[in-house]
Enzyme design. Structure first.
Site, PDB file in Angstrom:
ATOM      1  N   HIS A   1     -25.100-103.192   1.193  1.00 53.57           N
ATOM      2  CA  HIS A   1     -24.407-103.551   2.709  1.00 53.57           C
ATOM      3  C   HIS A   1     -23.404-104.556   2.217  1.00 53.57           C
ATOM      4  CE1 HIS A   1     -26.941-106.470   3.197  1.00 53.57           C
ATOM      5  NE2 HIS A   1     -27.727-105.577   3.314  1.00 53.57           N
TER       6      HIS A   1
ATOM      7  N   HIS B   1     -27.639-111.773   1.473  1.00 54.44           N
ATOM      8  CA  HIS B   1     -29.209-111.996   1.599  1.00 54.44           C
ATOM      9  C   HIS B   1     -29.020-113.316   0.511  1.00 54.44           C
ATOM     10  CE1 HIS B   1     -29.850-108.705   4.527  1.00 54.44           C
ATOM     11  NE2 HIS B   1     -29.733-108.110   3.273  1.00 54.44           N
TER      12      HIS B   1
ATOM     13  N   HIS C   1     -30.608-103.382  -2.669  1.00 49.57           N
ATOM     14  CA  HIS C   1     -31.712-103.921  -2.557  1.00 49.57           C
ATOM     15  C   HIS C   1     -32.704-103.312  -1.881  1.00 49.57           C
ATOM     16  CE1 HIS C   1     -29.436-105.430   0.679  1.00 49.57           C
ATOM     17  NE2 HIS C   1     -30.762-105.458   1.539  1.00 49.57           N
TER      18      HIS C   1
ATOM     19  N   CYS D   1     -35.133-114.445   5.752  1.00 51.07           N
ATOM     20  CA  CYS D   1     -33.574-113.756   5.492  1.00 51.07           C
ATOM     21  C   CYS D   1     -33.037-114.371   6.250  1.00 51.07           C
ATOM     22  CB  CYS D   1     -34.094-112.360   5.271  1.00 51.07           C
ATOM     23  SG  CYS D   1     -32.372-111.077   4.753  1.00 51.07           S
TER      24      CYS D   1
END
Lengths: 122, 122
Positions: free
Chosen positions: A64, A68, A102, A116
């Site tokens: 996306h 992160h 990922h 996260c």
């Protein structure tokens, strides 16, 4: 106004006052999510979430536009990052860049827990 | 491209490949800083830093426009947040809102280590 969420779970981590949400990706029955810092805390510029994935569980295969920041708190996982698989464990810090594939898969018999950081949703 | 910084310090945490910077506030000789995710990792939307404050050390008495997300990794501290003092320890999560006064003072004989998320500098 500032907020403190107390860890009541020792080395396994638990924040009893933070709602536990169903994780919506991967094999969802084996993972939970807690938003430790986000809209409820009034945070305008980032979100901090905790995920815990049980043995046999995995996160969704994601790619996306947002990035992160991940810090492993407990347990181990196989991380697919881009085209490479690597094992990550407690204290490891992972930066997942925008657009990068990922996925985490718990390795071993212990739940895999991680923090996260994400930018706020537009 | 993603980046992994390995923790080589067990429960005390150490990321040997990440440069150790002098902390520029508080009693600076008793604290260090490492930028775990930031410009070097190519992160556009947040920074993740680690601070370690030795016994007898403290962070600067701060009040600024950006917010902080803090997760305590090891040790304990007295936290001044707004007008209240509270003791925080491992696993506690603290949201420091924009404009809120804050300062950490290590309590006890163990170094106080924490993660701190901030928005990127303008």
């Amino acid at each position: 106004m500032g907020v403190i969420h107390r860890n009541a779970g020792g080395a396994h981590f638990a924040w009893p006052e933070v709602p536990i949400q169903r994780y919506e990706g991967g094999n969802a029955d084996r993972a939970i999510k807690q938003v430790l810092i986000g809209r409820a805390e009034g945070a305008p510029s980032f979100n901090l979430r905790y995920f815990c994935v049980e043995p046999g569980g995995h996160s969704s295969l994601d790619r996306h536009a947002h990035d992160h920041g991940v810090v492993v708190l407990h347990g181990c996982a196989d991380l697919l990052l881009g085209e490479a698989h690597q094992t990550v464990g407690p204290g490891d810090v992972i930066y997942i860049a925008p657009g990068e594939i990922h996925q985490f898969r718990t390795v071993g018999g212990e739940p895999f827990g991680f923090l996260c950081v994400v930018p706020p949703r537009p």
